[in-house]
Design a protein around this motif. Structure first.
Motif, mmCIF file in Angstrom:
data_model
loop_
_atom_site.group_PDB
_atom_site.id
_atom_site.type_symbol
_atom_site.label_atom_id
_atom_site.label_comp_id
_atom_site.label_asym_id
_atom_site.label_seq_id
_atom_site.Cartn_x
_atom_site.Cartn_y
_atom_site.Cartn_z
ATOM 1 N N ASN A 1 0.831 -1.213 0.000
ATOM 2 C CA ASN A 1 0.000 0.000 0.000
ATOM 3 C C ASN A 1 0.861 1.257 0.000
ATOM 4 O O ASN A 1 0.531 2.247 -0.666
ATOM 5 C CB ASN A 1 -0.923 -0.004 1.218
ATOM 6 N N ARG A 2 1.954 1.240 0.765
ATOM 7 C CA ARG A 2 2.837 2.410 0.789
ATOM 8 C C ARG A 2 3.421 2.662 -0.602
ATOM 9 O O ARG A 2 3.515 3.819 -1.050
ATOM 10 C CB ARG A 2 3.959 2.198 1.809
ATOM 11 N N LEU A 3 3.828 1.607 -1.287
ATOM 12 C CA LEU A 3 4.435 1.780 -2.601
ATOM 13 C C LEU A 3 3.401 2.179 -3.652
ATOM 14 O O LEU A 3 3.679 3.003 -4.526
ATOM 15 C CB LEU A 3 5.151 0.494 -3.009
ATOM 16 N N VAL A 4 2.214 1.629 -3.555
ATOM 17 C CA VAL A 4 1.148 2.023 -4.482
ATOM 18 C C VAL A 4 0.846 3.505 -4.345
ATOM 19 O O VAL A 4 0.660 4.221 -5.339
ATOM 20 C CB VAL A 4 -0.118 1.185 -4.236
ATOM 21 N N ASN A 5 0.808 3.979 -3.104
ATOM 22 C CA ASN A 5 0.417 5.369 -2.842
ATOM 23 C C ASN A 5 1.509 6.369 -3.177
ATOM 24 O O ASN A 5 1.222 7.563 -3.330
ATOM 25 C CB ASN A 5 0.024 5.529 -1.379
ATOM 26 N N THR A 6 2.758 5.927 -3.279
ATOM 27 C CA THR A 6 3.856 6.875 -3.510
ATOM 28 C C THR A 6 4.609 6.598 -4.807
ATOM 29 O O THR A 6 4.962 7.520 -5.539
ATOM 30 C CB THR A 6 4.849 6.851 -2.328
ATOM 31 N N LYS A 7 4.845 5.344 -5.104
ATOM 32 C CA LYS A 7 5.533 4.990 -6.349
ATOM 33 C C LYS A 7 4.555 4.923 -7.511
ATOM 34 O O LYS A 7 4.871 5.313 -8.641
ATOM 35 C CB LYS A 7 6.250 3.650 -6.185
ATOM 36 N N GLY A 8 3.369 4.401 -7.220
ATOM 37 C CA GLY A 8 2.419 4.182 -8.292
ATOM 38 C C GLY A 8 2.765 2.912 -9.054
ATOM 39 O O GLY A 8 3.550 2.072 -8.608
ATOM 40 N N GLY A 9 2.189 2.770 -10.208
ATOM 41 C CA GLY A 9 2.454 1.586 -11.013
ATOM 42 C C GLY A 9 1.715 0.373 -10.484
ATOM 43 O O GLY A 9 0.768 0.478 -9.701
ATOM 44 N N TRP A 10 2.177 -0.800 -10.896
ATOM 45 C CA TRP A 10 1.500 -2.051 -10.571
ATOM 46 C C TRP A 10 2.290 -2.741 -9.463
ATOM 47 O O TRP A 10 3.428 -3.172 -9.655
ATOM 48 C CB TRP A 10 1.421 -2.922 -11.811
ATOM 49 N N VAL A 11 1.692 -2.834 -8.290
ATOM 50 C CA VAL A 11 2.332 -3.478 -7.145
ATOM 51 C C VAL A 11 1.364 -4.519 -6.604
ATOM 52 O O VAL A 11 0.177 -4.237 -6.405
ATOM 53 C CB VAL A 11 2.674 -2.471 -6.029
ATOM 54 N N SER A 12 1.851 -5.721 -6.371
ATOM 55 C CA SER A 12 0.981 -6.761 -5.843
ATOM 56 C C SER A 12 1.720 -7.593 -4.811
ATOM 57 O O SER A 12 2.956 -7.568 -4.735
ATOM 58 C CB SER A 12 0.480 -7.663 -6.972
ATOM 59 N N THR A 13 0.958 -8.334 -4.019
ATOM 60 C CA THR A 13 1.529 -9.244 -3.034
ATOM 61 C C THR A 13 1.242 -10.678 -3.458
ATOM 62 O O THR A 13 0.185 -10.980 -4.022
ATOM 63 C CB THR A 13 0.943 -8.997 -1.636
ATOM 64 N N GLU A 14 2.190 -11.540 -3.164
ATOM 65 C CA GLU A 14 2.084 -12.954 -3.535
ATOM 66 C C GLU A 14 2.405 -13.781 -2.297
ATOM 67 O O GLU A 14 3.485 -13.626 -1.706
ATOM 68 C CB GLU A 14 3.076 -13.253 -4.656
ATOM 69 N N PHE A 15 1.510 -14.638 -1.893
ATOM 70 C CA PHE A 15 1.712 -15.423 -0.679
ATOM 71 C C PHE A 15 1.904 -16.889 -1.050
ATOM 72 O O PHE A 15 0.974 -17.554 -1.513
ATOM 73 C CB PHE A 15 0.525 -15.249 0.263
ATOM 74 N N SER A 16 3.141 -17.349 -0.864
ATOM 75 C CA SER A 16 3.459 -18.741 -1.196
ATOM 76 C C SER A 16 4.637 -19.188 -0.343
ATOM 77 O O SER A 16 5.392 -18.366 0.184
ATOM 78 C CB SER A 16 3.799 -18.879 -2.684
ATOM 79 N N GLU A 17 4.806 -20.507 -0.218
ATOM 80 C CA GLU A 17 5.911 -21.051 0.559
ATOM 81 C C GLU A 17 7.251 -20.726 -0.085
ATOM 82 O O GLU A 17 8.245 -20.484 0.587
ATOM 83 C CB GLU A 17 5.756 -22.571 0.696
#
Length: 643
Positions: free
Chosen positions: A68-84
């Motif tokens: 969220n911090r990077l989306v709000n300041t860097k912009g662009g496409w940022v996502s989270t991936e949850f895996s082992e």
């Protein structure tokens, strides 16, 4: 041949300058245990993936927090991936498969390289969260803001960091009693705490000026105690409200508000310590329930008028603002209060205050004196100790532990009490030598509502803690069992703070000094390096629209007498590398005016000394006007007052 040597030397010089420039990008507060600069930078690109293990909700929060911090300041496409498997995601958060005992529960490892991106590892989600806070400081200044900034090079210097805290208690007190701060403002306070790895929010919820937390079984505490007549100006000089004057200033937190704040803080690894200040500082409670005092009368919530007087190291109260220690209704009242407080706040401690209890009204009360004689209490200190010990039993009955200011030492400590030492370090040392746990919060280092520059150019208060003094804070005194010193805390009392902007001005940058004093290892602290990091942080505060003080740049005035008993003025600066320019001719000085080099004498007829500091040809300090008559008073020279 000479040209080749010259070319080689020039290349080395350029590389050296580049390396120096890269190294200068490592500016972190608080200073980590170890920082090793690598080569080059890692460039953040789109799409940007942050990976984290899936089985832990707290870790997921950390990953989403960073996203969220990077989306709000860097912009662009940022996502989270949850895996082992972390795979080759640009930013990876990982829990260590085997516990690293050196870094403990709050420590972390952070590595950044051009080839492998960012990896943060820790034993717990807390360590990952603190690693993320460090990562955010490694990012460009724009990362501290709230909106996307175009044209920013989103790169991170290659670095390897190992970090863990020196103390487990790293606190900040927020006084919401003297002036009310909204739930959203408290959240903002928590966010700023977490940035610099503070983990304890001490909420001062009651005082003479307000009761700020809903107690459902005692509704008048907030119906009456949360509101007062509105005043603006100099605290302690306000007129006393008339009984029928509207009481419209204030507010309070409902049970739902508190639950929301506790959850919000916990997600950011901040624990909330509630304080209900008793037996003194209880005028708001007494205004709501007058039968709680030993002194019958008509009471109302203080609006900031003078109700206590401090003089020559002692104090007295102009009216009885204490709960009555011989009144059983008081203990029933406190049982009700602490029942609800214990249900609202999960933390193991409840802070009962215990400070600045003026005992003169007790000493004049015949019923109190008879009670003391019957109980075998030799003086009013032992009566306060009687009260504190009964309060401890109430708090323990709720499954909690008692904490109080160092005055709870008076007359004897309860067996399991923890002391928060504010009157210097002495009370904390005494408590530790008696085997009690201690949090150091000395007013000489850690009271951030005090002057940080010369009073002539600062908002009014009553004493001084400069940035350099705050940076000297060390919670660990020599000669005591170190296991009993839980850590340290800075306090922001709000008598004179009407707004969040004023609160921020008093906090920053001194809270940065406290942060480094309670997180970083003593050997890692360096004043000149710290100042450089503070100046870097100023840019980040600007990006975040956070107010701060630049008083560290302002001259320090020392007024004395020369051999002829005439006024002599010595000027100095708190930090190195500043030039002071001055004038006596009532014009604002700049770099074309005389530069201070030796002590000054006042020209005949001059009424004011004006000063400003410069560095490298640019102004950095405030334009300060210092009346000569004020300097004479400070020097002990008699002055003729203007009628």
């Amino acid at each position: 041949m000479k040209s080749l040597v010259l070319l080689f030397a020039t290349t080395l010089l350029l590389l050296s300058g580049l390396k120096s420039q890269e190294s200068s990008n490592i500016s972190l507060i608080p200073q980590p245990v170890s920082v090793a600069r690598g080569t080059g930078f890692y460039q953040l690109k789109d799409p940007l993936i942050i990976s984290a293990p899936p089985q832990n909700d707290s870790v997921k929060f950390v990953a989403n927090f960073l996203s969220n911090r990077l989306v709000n300041t860097k912009g662009g496409w940022v996502s989270t991936e949850f895996s082992e498997s972390a795979g080759k995601a640009p930013i990876r958060l990982q829990l260590l498969p085997k516990e690293d005992n050196e870094i403990g529960k709050e420590g972390y490892h952070l590595s950044v390289s051009e080839e492998n991106g960012v990896l943060i590892t820790a034993n717990t989600s807390t360590g990952l969260f603190y690693g993320v806070q460090t990562l955010l400081q490694l990012l460009p200044t724009a990362a501290a803001g709230h909106t996307v900034v175009e044209g920013v090079q989103w790169q991170i210097p290659a670095v390897t960091i190992k970090d863990y805290p020196r103390f487990k208690w790293r606190g900040m007190l927020m006084d919401v009693a003297r002036h009310f701060f909204t739930k959203e403002q408290v959240k903002q306070f928590i966010d700023n705490m977490a940035t610099f790895k503070f983990n304890m929010l001490h909420l001062h919820l009651s005082d003479d000026q307000a009761w700020r937390v809903e107690i459902k079984r005692l509704p008048r505490l907030t119906e009456v105690g949360a509101w007062r007549a509105e005043r603006t100006g100099r605290w302690g000089e306000f007129t006393k409200p008339s009984p029928d004057e509207p009481k419209t200033y204030g507010g309070f937190y409902t049970h739902d508000d508190i639950k929301e704040l506790v959850k919000y803080a916990a997600e950011r690894n901040v624990t909330i310590l509630p304080e209900i200040d008793v037996p003194g500082h209880s005028l708001a409670a007494i205004a709501a329930y007058p039968n709680l005092t030993c002194t019958p009368g008509t009471y109302q919530v203080s609006s900031g008028e003078r109700i206590m007087v401090w003089d020559k190291g002692t104090f007295y109260a102009l009216q009885d603002n204490n709960l009555c220690p011989i009144n059983e209704r008081v203990y029933s009242f406190l049982d009700t209060v602490f029942t609800e407080i214990a249900e609202l706040f999960p933390f193991q401690y409840i802070h009962m205050g215990g400070d600045e209890c003026y005992k003169g009204f007790w000493e004049k009360n015949k019923q109190v004196q008879a009670f003391m004689k019957k109980q075998g209490l030799k003086d009013a200190n032992e009566l306060q100790s009687y009260f504190v010990k009964r309060v401890e039993k109430i708090i323990q009955s709720k499954g909690k532990r008692l904490m109080g200011w160092d005055e709870i030492l008076h007359g004897g400590l309860p067996p399991d009490a923890t002391v928060m030492s504010w009157q210097g370090m002495k009370g904390g040392i005494e408590a530790a030598k008696q085997g009690h746990q201690v949090v150091m919060s000395p007013n000489s280092y850690a009271y951030l509502d005090l002057y940080q520059g010369d009073p002539i150019a600062e908002p009014p208060t009553y004493s001084m803690v400069r940035l350099s003094k705050a940076y000297e804070f060390d919670p660990m005194p020599p000669g005591v069992d170190s296991s009993l010193i839980l850590g340290g805390q800075c306090n922001l009392w709000a008598e004179r703070l009407h707004t969040m902007r004023h609160a921020e001005y008093m906090l920053w940058p001194r809270a940065l000094a406290i942060s480094e004093s309670i997180w970083s290892q003593p050997a890692a602290k360096n004043w000149n390096s710290f100042i450089s990091k503070v100046e870097h942080q100023f840019n980040r505060f600007d990006a975040a629209s956070i107010n701060y003080s630049r008083s560290m740049y302002d001259p320090i005035f020392k007024a004395g007498k020369d051999s002829n008993d005439s006024l002599q003025i010595t000027l100095s600066t708190e930090i190195e590398g500043l030039d002071i320019f001055y004038s006596f001719d009532e014009m604002f000085p700049d770099q074309f005016y005389p530069k201070y080099t030796t002590p000054l004498s006042v020209p005949k007829g001059a009424a004011n000394l004006r000063v400003v500091t410069y560095r490298n040809g640019k102004p950095v300090g405030k334009q300060i006007k210092m009346p000569v008559i004020e300097l004479k008073k400070r020097a002990g020279i008699k002055v003729k007052e203007t009628p």
